[in-house]
Write an enzyme that holds these catalytic residues in place. Structure first.
Site, PDB file in Angstrom:
ATOM      1  N   SER A   9       0.763  -1.225   0.208  1.00 14.23           N
ATOM      2  CA  SER A   9       0.359   0.045   0.124  1.00 14.23           C
ATOM      3  C   SER A   9       0.908   1.647   0.060  1.00 14.23           C
ATOM      4  O   SER A   9       1.215   1.620   0.916  1.00 14.23           O
ATOM      5  CB  SER A   9      -1.055  -0.004   1.470  1.00 14.23           C
ATOM      6  N   HIS A  34      -0.701  -1.243  -3.845  1.00 19.07           N
ATOM      7  CA  HIS A  34      -2.245  -0.391  -3.497  1.00 19.07           C
ATOM      8  C   HIS A  34      -2.614   0.129  -2.951  1.00 19.07           C
ATOM      9  O   HIS A  34      -1.816   1.031  -2.815  1.00 19.07           O
ATOM     10  CB  HIS A  34      -2.593  -1.437  -2.172  1.00 19.07           C
ATOM     11  N   ASP A  36      -5.229   3.367  -1.821  1.00 18.92           N
ATOM     12  CA  ASP A  36      -5.882   3.310  -0.588  1.00 18.92           C
ATOM     13  C   ASP A  36      -6.713   4.549  -0.639  1.00 18.92           C
ATOM     14  O   ASP A  36      -5.787   6.008  -0.792  1.00 18.92           O
ATOM     15  CB  ASP A  36      -5.323   3.589   1.050  1.00 18.92           C
ATOM     16  N   MET A  38      -8.821   7.806  -0.492  1.00 23.21           N
ATOM     17  CA  MET A  38      -9.587   8.296   0.984  1.00 23.21           C
ATOM     18  C   MET A  38     -10.155   9.842  -0.096  1.00 23.21           C
ATOM     19  O   MET A  38      -9.562  10.614  -0.177  1.00 23.21           O
ATOM     20  CB  MET A  38      -8.921   8.602   2.051  1.00 23.21           C
ATOM     21  N   HIS A  68      -8.054   1.171  -2.917  1.00 27.62           N
ATOM     22  CA  HIS A  68      -9.299   0.344  -3.202  1.00 27.62           C
ATOM     23  C   HIS A  68     -10.606   1.970  -2.784  1.00 27.62           C
ATOM     24  O   HIS A  68      -9.511   3.117  -1.914  1.00 27.62           O
ATOM     25  CB  HIS A  68      -8.993   0.366  -0.978  1.00 27.62           C
ATOM     26  N   MET A  70     -12.725   4.188  -1.317  1.00 31.52           N
ATOM     27  CA  MET A  70     -12.824   4.427   0.201  1.00 31.52           C
ATOM     28  C   MET A  70     -13.483   6.357  -0.110  1.00 31.52           C
ATOM     29  O   MET A  70     -13.509   6.926   0.676  1.00 31.52           O
ATOM     30  CB  MET A  70     -12.653   4.321   1.574  1.00 31.52           C
ATOM     31  N   MET A 139     -11.616  -5.160   5.582  1.00 29.86           N
ATOM     32  CA  MET A 139     -11.090  -4.816   6.458  1.00 29.86           C
ATOM     33  C   MET A 139     -10.533  -5.040   7.859  1.00 29.86           C
ATOM     34  O   MET A 139     -11.953  -5.135   8.918  1.00 29.86           O
ATOM     35  CB  MET A 139     -11.349  -2.852   6.546  1.00 29.86           C
ATOM     36  N   ASP A 177      -6.979  -6.218   5.050  1.00 34.88           N
ATOM     37  CA  ASP A 177      -5.865  -4.843   4.728  1.00 34.88           C
ATOM     38  C   ASP A 177      -6.691  -4.472   6.516  1.00 34.88           C
ATOM     39  O   ASP A 177      -7.987  -3.944   6.650  1.00 34.88           O
ATOM     40  CB  ASP A 177      -6.915  -3.880   3.664  1.00 34.88           C
TER      41      ASP A 177
END
Length: 224
Positions: A9, A34, A36, A38, A68, A70, A139, A177
């Protein structure tokens, strides 16, 4: 353990040297990169967008990029990350008004579709969309920040999803994760996970090669 994948990540990477960090972690043995993503809305942080994904592809990254989201809403970012070179795009059921349609959009854009479950999100959504999925992400921390501690209660959830996947008629990866590290990766794998996201667990170590080798060694202890 056969076919285990390690996803590094970039949330925990040195962003001043991101291209080199990604190259180094891939050379050290990471299978996926990866993201993340947000939005300071669905979760309380703001991170990276599709421009970073596109930049890494242009810099020569060829391994799968595991995105991913979010974010809420998700559909416009699905399209943008697909254009930027994402391989997997994973969304949360709470982040879209029409989950089936959003998952189909991911596939229509040429990417593999994933569904993420927060620690307290029920698994009932899977009953209706399992055939749309290529990945299920559990998660093991509450989303929004890197460096959190693994929540032990999620082990049961990982096991439940593993059995659901075993009973379905197409392959789905089971990703975990949050708080994954050398000391607990075998325990997580023993519950059925096959894809492991690590941020600080790799990027905050002194030697990426040695860390990933240790992770592989732990996974080799798992018999299934």
């Amino acid at each position: 353990m056969r076919d285990a994948k390690i996803a590094a990540s970039i949330l925990s990477a040195d962003f001043a040297n991101l291209g080199k960090e990604v190259d180094d972690v891939i050379t050290a043995g990471a299978d996926y990169i990866h993201f993340d993503v947000m939005d300071n809305h669905y979760v309380p942080c703001l991170t990276v967008g599709p421009m970073v994904c596109s930049a890494l592809r242009k810099n020569g990254v060829t391994v799968p990029i595991d995105v991913h989201l979010m974010t809420k809403p998700v559909d416009s970012l699905i399209t943008e990350f697909a254009k930027a070179g994402a391989s997997y795009i994973t969304i949360h059921p709470e982040a879209t008004e029409h989950l089936d349609r959003s998952l189909q959009l991911i596939r229509d854009c040429g990417c593999k579709a994933g569904l993420a479950f927060n620690p307290s999100t029920p698994l009932e959504y899977l009953e209706y969309v399992l055939e749309r999925l290529d990945m299920i992400l559990i998660m093991s921390v509450n989303p929004g920040f890197g460096g959190q501690t693994f929540i032990p209660g999620t082990l049961r959830k990982i096991s439940q999803v593993h059995h659901i996947i075993q009973d379905c008629n197409h392959p789905i990866r089971l990703e975990v994760d949050g708080g994954v590290k050398v000391e607990n990766i075998a325990e997580i794998a023993n519950e059925g996970a096959d894809t492991f996201v690590l941020g600080t667990g790799i990027f905050h170590t002194d030697n990426y090669h040695a860390t990933i080798a240790s992770l592989r060694s732990e996974l080799n202890r798992v018999t299934h």
